[in-house]
Design an enzyme around this catalytic site. Structure first.
Site, PDB file in Angstrom:
ATOM      1  N   LYS A 122       6.377  -8.445 -53.975  1.00 29.77           N
ATOM      2  CA  LYS A 122       7.551  -7.936 -53.259  1.00 29.77           C
ATOM      3  C   LYS A 122       7.265  -7.830 -51.772  1.00 29.77           C
ATOM      4  O   LYS A 122       8.114  -8.069 -50.940  1.00 29.77           O
ATOM      5  CB  LYS A 122       7.896  -6.516 -53.736  1.00 29.77           C
ATOM      6  CG  LYS A 122       8.304  -6.407 -55.172  1.00 29.77           C
ATOM      7  CD  LYS A 122       8.934  -5.029 -55.418  1.00 29.77           C
ATOM      8  CE  LYS A 122       8.773  -4.604 -56.861  1.00 29.77           C
ATOM      9  NZ  LYS A 122       7.472  -3.983 -57.173  1.00 29.77           N
ATOM     10  N   LYS A 152      -5.611  -2.026 -50.806  1.00 29.54           N
ATOM     11  CA  LYS A 152      -4.401  -1.675 -50.048  1.00 29.54           C
ATOM     12  C   LYS A 152      -4.751  -0.994 -48.732  1.00 29.54           C
ATOM     13  O   LYS A 152      -4.103  -1.206 -47.717  1.00 29.54           O
ATOM     14  CB  LYS A 152      -3.481  -0.773 -50.889  1.00 29.54           C
ATOM     15  CG  LYS A 152      -2.760  -1.520 -51.994  1.00 29.54           C
ATOM     16  CD  LYS A 152      -1.508  -0.793 -52.462  1.00 29.54           C
ATOM     17  CE  LYS A 152      -0.715  -1.652 -53.427  1.00 29.54           C
ATOM     18  NZ  LYS A 152       0.488  -1.016 -53.945  1.00 29.54           N
ATOM     19  N   LYS A 155      -0.946 -13.643 -55.722  1.00 33.72           N
ATOM     20  CA  LYS A 155       0.169 -13.404 -56.644  1.00 33.72           C
ATOM     21  C   LYS A 155       1.501 -13.285 -55.909  1.00 33.72           C
ATOM     22  O   LYS A 155       1.544 -12.849 -54.752  1.00 33.72           O
ATOM     23  CB  LYS A 155      -0.097 -12.152 -57.489  1.00 33.72           C
ATOM     24  CG  LYS A 155       0.013 -10.842 -56.749  1.00 33.72           C
ATOM     25  CD  LYS A 155       0.095  -9.670 -57.726  1.00 33.72           C
ATOM     26  CE  LYS A 155       0.577  -8.429 -56.990  1.00 33.72           C
ATOM     27  NZ  LYS A 155       1.107  -7.391 -57.806  1.00 33.72           N
TER      28      LYS A 155
HETATM   29  N1  AQP Z   1       2.997 -11.946 -59.493  1.00 29.57           N
HETATM   30  C1  AQP Z   1       3.034 -11.221 -60.618  1.00 29.57           C
HETATM   31  N2  AQP Z   1       2.782 -11.808 -61.805  1.00 29.57           N
HETATM   32  C2  AQP Z   1       2.845 -11.088 -62.946  1.00 29.57           C
HETATM   33  N3  AQP Z   1       3.141  -9.778 -63.000  1.00 29.57           N
HETATM   34  C3  AQP Z   1       3.397  -9.148 -61.835  1.00 29.57           C
HETATM   35  N4  AQP Z   1       3.734  -7.876 -61.532  1.00 29.57           N
HETATM   36  C4  AQP Z   1       3.897  -7.760 -60.198  1.00 29.57           C
HETATM   37  N5  AQP Z   1       3.680  -8.943 -59.594  1.00 29.57           N
HETATM   38  C5  AQP Z   1       3.368  -9.833 -60.585  1.00 29.57           C
HETATM   39  C6  AQP Z   1       3.890  -6.828 -62.532  1.00 29.57           C
HETATM   40  O1  AQP Z   1       5.133  -6.189 -62.317  1.00 29.57           O
HETATM   41  C7  AQP Z   1       5.013  -4.836 -62.739  1.00 29.57           C
HETATM   42  C8  AQP Z   1       5.621  -3.918 -61.724  1.00 29.57           C
HETATM   43  O2  AQP Z   1       4.908  -4.051 -60.549  1.00 29.57           O
HETATM   44  P1  AQP Z   1       4.934  -2.933 -59.429  1.00 29.57           P
HETATM   45  O3  AQP Z   1       6.301  -2.589 -59.103  1.00 29.57           O
HETATM   46  O4  AQP Z   1       4.018  -1.821 -59.808  1.00 29.57           O
HETATM   47  O5  AQP Z   1       4.376  -3.693 -58.207  1.00 29.57           O
HETATM   48  P2  AQP Z   1       3.030  -4.434 -57.952  1.00 29.57           P
HETATM   49  O6  AQP Z   1       2.233  -4.703 -59.182  1.00 29.57           O
HETATM   50  O7  AQP Z   1       2.307  -3.695 -56.879  1.00 29.57           O
HETATM   51  O8  AQP Z   1       3.525  -5.844 -57.461  1.00 29.57           O
HETATM   52  P3  AQP Z   1       4.658  -6.289 -56.490  1.00 29.57           P
HETATM   53  O9  AQP Z   1       5.909  -6.482 -57.272  1.00 29.57           O
HETATM   54  O10 AQP Z   1       4.207  -7.462 -55.754  1.00 29.57           O
HETATM   55  O11 AQP Z   1       4.919  -5.100 -55.490  1.00 29.57           O
HETATM   56  P4  AQP Z   1       4.192  -4.751 -54.105  1.00 29.57           P
HETATM   57  O12 AQP Z   1       4.302  -5.969 -53.245  1.00 29.57           O
HETATM   58  O13 AQP Z   1       5.004  -3.599 -53.581  1.00 29.57           O
HETATM   59  O14 AQP Z   1       2.770  -4.407 -54.396  1.00 29.57           O
HETATM   60  C9  AQP Z   1       3.540  -4.558 -62.989  1.00 29.57           C
HETATM   61  O15 AQP Z   1       3.301  -4.533 -64.389  1.00 29.57           O
HETATM   62  C10 AQP Z   1       2.848  -5.726 -62.344  1.00 29.57           C
HETATM   63  O16 AQP Z   1       1.621  -6.050 -62.997  1.00 29.57           O
END
Ligand code: AQP
Length: 335
Positions: free
Chosen positions: A205, A120, A202
């Site tokens: 968001k 990050k 992946k």
């Molecule tokens: N693409 C994905 N496939 C499977 N699981 C996913 N998760 C996120 N993206 C995928 C799972 O969602 C849970 C919550 O995630 P988070 O809010 O902690 O965010 P993150 O993992 O950092 O992923 P995001 O949603 O893409 O957010 P940003 O873009 O802000 O980093 C977790 O259990 C994660 O594994």
């Protein structure tokens, strides 16, 4: 062994989601769907982690809205706020306070090994906050505050959970038994959902364009359009072949929404083209999300309702956090 503090002897589960954008199919299929399954077996706490979200800049008004939206979506997906606890992290002050205590115990060398921070901070070189560096300590505080037995973790969070365990053990050996050392729970089903436009990375968001991600609140026509435009390849066979990331990812979506066996799916689309498959997948996703979307509409019809549920959730669980925090402070001689 049940958590000694749970009346029914159920083990306690803690997990969280960041309100850092719109919730998408990756969040649902990789995390929230599994939370729903766990809720029938465990004493579950699901937290919208807004303090984690601000480790990178968030527009303040949007953050407030997205926190409530994420909570409503978790409930709309099937989490009953009467049976599980759903709350917003910043509504319980103990998270920030325990983070400070743990900050003073976390060796900087351990922190420097965290791969998520490396990735990050590489992406936003100009804007790396101390908060982003400290993210794993806040996550450890979240988990340890509730005497958590089990934490459902995907691949990307395994290292942070290991860090939490090491930190709990370090505290316990320095100051005496205080924290339950949590175990990881690796979901039996669930998958890493990849982006539609860029299936090498992946679904996320915050990364990739609008067409890369299917959001849980996307209207049917948007879902159809995004799936129609999803990247595939120049081959023709519709097969679960990991070396073809685009079509493989779409097939995983089809598998997870229908629950059908892979051989059955491959046989169904034998001799058909990508266009036919995508059209059918779009309908499966639209129908799969329909109940969640309509429940979301009901839950948010009165805008104060979610706030009421969230404050009830925080009120119910706050005493646990305060008791664990008080014990940690007393052990450290603080206060
Ligand atoms: N693409 C994905 N496939 C499977 N699981 C996913 N998760 C996120 N993206 C995928 C799972 O969602 C849970 C919550 O995630 P988070 O809010 O902690 O965010 P993150 O993992 O950092 O992923 P995001 O949603 O893409 O957010 P940003 O873009 O802000 O980093 C977790 O259990 C994660 O594994």
């Amino acid at each position: 062994m049940g958590n000694p503090r749970d009346k029914e002897g159920k083990e306690r589960v803690f997990s969280g989601i960041q309100p850092s954008g719109d919730m998408h199919l990756g969040n649902y299929l990789g995390a929230v769907k599994n939370w729903v399954t766990m809720a029938s077996q465990y004493d579950c706490i699901y937290c919208v982690v807004d303090l984690h979200a601000i480790t990178v800049y968030q527009d303040p008004k949007t953050l407030q809205d997205k926190s409530r939206e994420a909570a409503a979506l978790i409930m709309a997906a099937g989490i009953d706020p009467e049976k599980s606890t759903v709350f917003i992290q910043s509504h319980i002050h103990a998270h920030a306070e325990l983070t400070w205590l743990l900050n003073c115990l976390a060796p900087i060398g351990w922190m420097q090994r965290m791969t998520q921070f490396k990735e990050k901070s590489e992406k936003q070189k100009e804007n790396v906050s101390v908060g982003l560096f400290g993210y794993p300590v806040l996550m450890a505080a979240d988990i340890l505050l509730y005497d958590t037995d089990l934490v459902p973790v995907g691949e990307d969070q395994k290292q942070h959970l290991e860090f939490t365990r090491d930190l709990a053990q370090r505290f316990n050996s320095k100051y005496g038994a205080t924290f339950i050392v949590p175990e990881p729970s690796i979901p039996t089903v669930g998958a890493r959902i990849m982006g539609l436009e860029n299936p090498e990375r992946k679904m996320s968001k915050s990364e990739g364009g609008e067409g890369n991600t299917i959001y849980l609140l996307d209207p049917p026509d948007k879902i159809r359009k995004k799936i129609k435009r999803a990247t595939t390849d120049s081959l023709r066979d519709i097969l679960f072949d990991e070396s073809r990331p685009g079509i493989y990812n779409l097939l995983i979506l089809y598998e997870l929404f229908t629950g059908d066996e892979r051989e059955v799916i491959e046989a169904r689309f034998k001799g058909k083209g990508y266009g036919d498959f995508k059209a059918e997948l779009a309908e499966v996703v639209v129908e799969g999300l329909r109940p969640l979307q309509s429940r979301y509409k009901e839950l948010t019809a009165d805008p104060t309702y979610i706030d009421t549920l969230l404050s009830q959730g925080a009120d119910r669980i706050r005493p646990v956090a305060e008791r664990v925090l008080a014990k940690a402070k007393q052990r450290m001689g603080v206060g």
